[in-house]
Design a protein around this motif. Structure first.
Motif, PDB file in Angstrom:
ATOM      1  N   GLY A 177       0.794  -1.221   0.000  1.00  0.00           N
ATOM      2  CA  GLY A 177       0.000   0.000   0.000  1.00  0.00           C
ATOM      3  C   GLY A 177       0.827   1.270   0.000  1.00  0.00           C
ATOM      4  N   ALA A 178       2.169   1.127   0.023  1.00  0.00           N
ATOM      5  CA  ALA A 178       3.040   2.305   0.102  1.00  0.00           C
ATOM      6  C   ALA A 178       2.944   3.169  -1.153  1.00  0.00           C
ATOM      7  CB  ALA A 178       4.482   1.870   0.319  1.00  0.00           C
ATOM      8  N   MET A 179       2.825   2.531  -2.316  1.00  0.00           N
ATOM      9  CA  MET A 179       2.731   3.285  -3.563  1.00  0.00           C
ATOM     10  C   MET A 179       1.455   4.124  -3.574  1.00  0.00           C
ATOM     11  SD  MET A 179       4.403   3.621  -6.553  1.00  0.00           S
ATOM     12  CE  MET A 179       5.156   2.091  -7.093  1.00  0.00           C
ATOM     13  N   GLY A 180       0.367   3.546  -3.093  1.00  0.00           N
ATOM     14  CA  GLY A 180      -0.892   4.280  -3.021  1.00  0.00           C
ATOM     15  C   GLY A 180      -0.799   5.461  -2.064  1.00  0.00           C
ATOM     16  N   THR A 181      -0.087   5.265  -0.954  1.00  0.00           N
ATOM     17  CA  THR A 181       0.097   6.351   0.012  1.00  0.00           C
ATOM     18  C   THR A 181       0.858   7.505  -0.613  1.00  0.00           C
ATOM     19  OG1 THR A 181       0.054   4.847   1.899  1.00  0.00           O
ATOM     20  CG2 THR A 181       1.132   6.973   2.231  1.00  0.00           C
ATOM     21  N   GLN A 182       1.904   7.197  -1.392  1.00  0.00           N
ATOM     22  CA  GLN A 182       2.668   8.251  -2.061  1.00  0.00           C
ATOM     23  C   GLN A 182       1.805   9.006  -3.065  1.00  0.00           C
ATOM     24  OE1 GLN A 182       6.547   6.988  -3.599  1.00  0.00           O
ATOM     25  NE2 GLN A 182       6.547   5.322  -2.107  1.00  0.00           N
ATOM     26  N   ALA A 183       0.968   8.281  -3.789  1.00  0.00           N
ATOM     27  CA  ALA A 183       0.100   8.931  -4.778  1.00  0.00           C
ATOM     28  C   ALA A 183      -0.915   9.835  -4.093  1.00  0.00           C
ATOM     29  CB  ALA A 183      -0.607   7.875  -5.620  1.00  0.00           C
ATOM     30  N   VAL A 184      -1.525   9.343  -3.025  1.00  0.00           N
ATOM     31  CA  VAL A 184      -2.502  10.144  -2.285  1.00  0.00           C
ATOM     32  C   VAL A 184      -1.845  11.393  -1.715  1.00  0.00           C
ATOM     33  CG1 VAL A 184      -3.925  10.195  -0.192  1.00  0.00           C
ATOM     34  CG2 VAL A 184      -4.078   8.255  -1.775  1.00  0.00           C
ATOM     35  N   ASP A 185      -0.663  11.236  -1.140  1.00  0.00           N
ATOM     36  CA  ASP A 185       0.076  12.385  -0.603  1.00  0.00           C
ATOM     37  C   ASP A 185       0.277  13.455  -1.680  1.00  0.00           C
ATOM     38  OD1 ASP A 185       0.325  11.473   1.976  1.00  0.00           O
ATOM     39  OD2 ASP A 185       2.500  11.715   2.050  1.00  0.00           O
ATOM     40  N   ALA A 186       0.625  13.008  -2.880  1.00  0.00           N
ATOM     41  CA  ALA A 186       0.909  13.944  -3.964  1.00  0.00           C
ATOM     42  C   ALA A 186      -0.341  14.687  -4.422  1.00  0.00           C
ATOM     43  CB  ALA A 186       1.541  13.207  -5.140  1.00  0.00           C
ATOM     44  N   LEU A 187      -1.499  14.059  -4.267  1.00  0.00           N
ATOM     45  CA  LEU A 187      -2.753  14.668  -4.713  1.00  0.00           C
ATOM     46  C   LEU A 187      -3.347  15.636  -3.692  1.00  0.00           C
ATOM     47  CD1 LEU A 187      -4.478  11.573  -6.369  1.00  0.00           C
ATOM     48  CD2 LEU A 187      -3.569  13.598  -7.540  1.00  0.00           C
ATOM     49  N   LEU A 188      -2.862  15.588  -2.460  1.00  0.00           N
ATOM     50  CA  LEU A 188      -3.399  16.470  -1.429  1.00  0.00           C
ATOM     51  C   LEU A 188      -2.918  17.900  -1.633  1.00  0.00           C
ATOM     52  CD1 LEU A 188      -2.867  14.129   1.647  1.00  0.00           C
ATOM     53  CD2 LEU A 188      -5.058  14.714   0.595  1.00  0.00           C
ATOM     54  N   ASN A 189      -3.772  18.837  -1.264  1.00  0.00           N
ATOM     55  CA  ASN A 189      -3.401  20.246  -1.349  1.00  0.00           C
ATOM     56  C   ASN A 189      -2.829  20.676  -0.003  1.00  0.00           C
ATOM     57  OD1 ASN A 189      -3.149  22.976  -1.682  1.00  0.00           O
ATOM     58  ND2 ASN A 189      -5.283  23.364  -2.213  1.00  0.00           N
ATOM     59  N   ASN A 190      -1.518  20.906   0.045  1.00  0.00           N
ATOM     60  CA  ASN A 190      -0.867  21.262   1.305  1.00  0.00           C
ATOM     61  C   ASN A 190      -0.536  22.753   1.396  1.00  0.00           C
ATOM     62  OD1 ASN A 190      -0.806  18.687   2.585  1.00  0.00           O
ATOM     63  ND2 ASN A 190       0.811  18.058   1.168  1.00  0.00           N
ATOM     64  N   GLU A 191      -1.344  23.571   0.719  1.00  0.00           N
ATOM     65  CA  GLU A 191      -1.139  25.015   0.759  1.00  0.00           C
ATOM     66  C   GLU A 191      -1.290  25.537   2.189  1.00  0.00           C
ATOM     67  OE1 GLU A 191      -0.617  29.023  -0.118  1.00  0.00           O
ATOM     68  OE2 GLU A 191      -0.128  27.239  -1.295  1.00  0.00           O
ATOM     69  N   THR A 192      -0.301  26.277   2.652  1.00  0.00           N
ATOM     70  CA  THR A 192      -0.347  26.838   4.003  1.00  0.00           C
ATOM     71  C   THR A 192       0.687  27.951   4.102  1.00  0.00           C
ATOM     72  OG1 THR A 192      -0.282  26.303   6.372  1.00  0.00           O
ATOM     73  CG2 THR A 192       1.369  25.239   4.966  1.00  0.00           C
ATOM     74  N   SER A 193       0.601  28.734   5.147  1.00  0.00           N
ATOM     75  CA  SER A 193       1.601  29.774   5.392  1.00  0.00           C
ATOM     76  C   SER A 193       1.503  30.203   6.848  1.00  0.00           C
ATOM     77  CB  SER A 193       1.394  30.979   4.468  1.00  0.00           C
ATOM     78  OG  SER A 193       0.120  31.566   4.690  1.00  0.00           O
ATOM     79  N   PHE A 194       2.530  30.881   7.333  1.00  0.00           N
ATOM     80  CA  PHE A 194       2.513  31.387   8.695  1.00  0.00           C
ATOM     81  C   PHE A 194       1.472  32.494   8.835  1.00  0.00           C
ATOM     82  CE2 PHE A 194       6.801  29.565   8.564  1.00  0.00           C
ATOM     83  CZ  PHE A 194       6.814  28.882   9.766  1.00  0.00           C
TER      84      PHE A 194
END
Length: 279
Positions: A62-79
């Protein structure tokens, strides 16, 4: 915008994202799917999304799927994203939570949960805010839980290392110099701030990391990616962990209207929702 036709591989990847995180890819994110997954393709020597989909199916770990899901997430953030929100937290919400705790005879400790914390800037901002105001709250302690489903984002948050460009987004120079230390071309959050925060990988669809209740919950710009059904389930989970008299902060484009009766909008502060005590 030109209509996007989902290939079988794209459909499989978007379904995997929803299955694991509850999030759906909006139209304006669908067209970026191949760009978002480019680093995963290159890391594994794959040429197409079809090849990636096949590799995910063949990967029993399931590691490959985890990497793909991580890449599809929007991690936009700022201080200090939306500076007025952090002014509100420091000037109104934290003092009000302290008064409420004192009225109940509780110990002088506040608990805050940053749900969907990305790479940690929101939680670090709260830690800095609290540290900057220690003279106002000398006897108080603060405990911050910060959760995100992205393994990559949480690993970065735990490291405390912030790239130069990200350190300059929203962070006053005085706070950068006071609460960060240079590390090569990057910056590292000081132990005084990092030590206040417990970063955990967790899924908001079925949260496991929270314990007890929290005086303040931040779940900003997360609901945008959920269906109405998922939003209702999420509000139920947030209500379970929100203390009596506690507050929930949502993003500017998010609301509880028509989705829950566990929270009611604050008449004084936009984006703040108060926990409704069960009858």
């Amino acid at each position: 915008m030109k209509e996007i036709i989902l290939t079988p591989a794209m459909r499989m990847l978007t379904e995997l994202l929803e299955q694991r995180t509850g999030q759906i890819l909006s139209e304006n994110r669908l067209w970026r799917i191949e760009t978002s997954l480019g680093p995963v393709l290159r890391a594994h020597g794959l040429k197409t999304l079809d090849a990636l989909a096949d590799a995910i199916r063949a990967d029993a770990s399931g590691a490959m799927g985890t990497q793909a899901v991580d890449a599809l997430l929007n991690n936009e953030t700022s201080f200090f994203r939306d500076a007025h929100i952090f002014a509100l937290i420091g000037d109104q919400l934290i003092p009000a939570a302290m008064r409420h705790a004192e009225a109940l005879g509780r110990e002088k400790q506040l608990r805050i949960w940053c749900a969907g914390c990305s790479t940690g800037q929101e939680a670090f901002s709260i830690g800095m805010l609290f540290q900057n105001n220690r003279a106002r709250w000398p006897d108080w302690r603060i405990e911050i839980l910060a959760t995100d489903i992205s393994h990559t984002a949480i690993a970065r948050a735990r490291s405390g290392v912030i790239p130069q460009m990200e350190a300059q987004r929203g962070l006053p120079v005085s706070d950068m110099l006071r609460w960060m230390e240079p590390e090569g071309d990057d910056w590292r959050i000081s132990p005084a701030v990092r030590g206040m925060i417990d970063f955990r990988i967790d899924n908001l669809v079925a949260p496991q990391a929270p314990t007890g209740t929290y005086d303040l919950i931040l779940c900003r710009n997360v609901l945008l990616y959920f269906t109405a059904e998922r939003k209702r389930a999420l509000f139920s989970a947030l209500a379970r962990y929100c203390a009596s008299g506690g507050a929930l902060l949502l993003g500017a484009g998010e609301t509880t209207i028509g989705l829950t009766t566990d929270f009611t909008a604050s008449p004084e502060h936009r984006g703040v929702y108060r926990r409704v005590d069960p009858a």
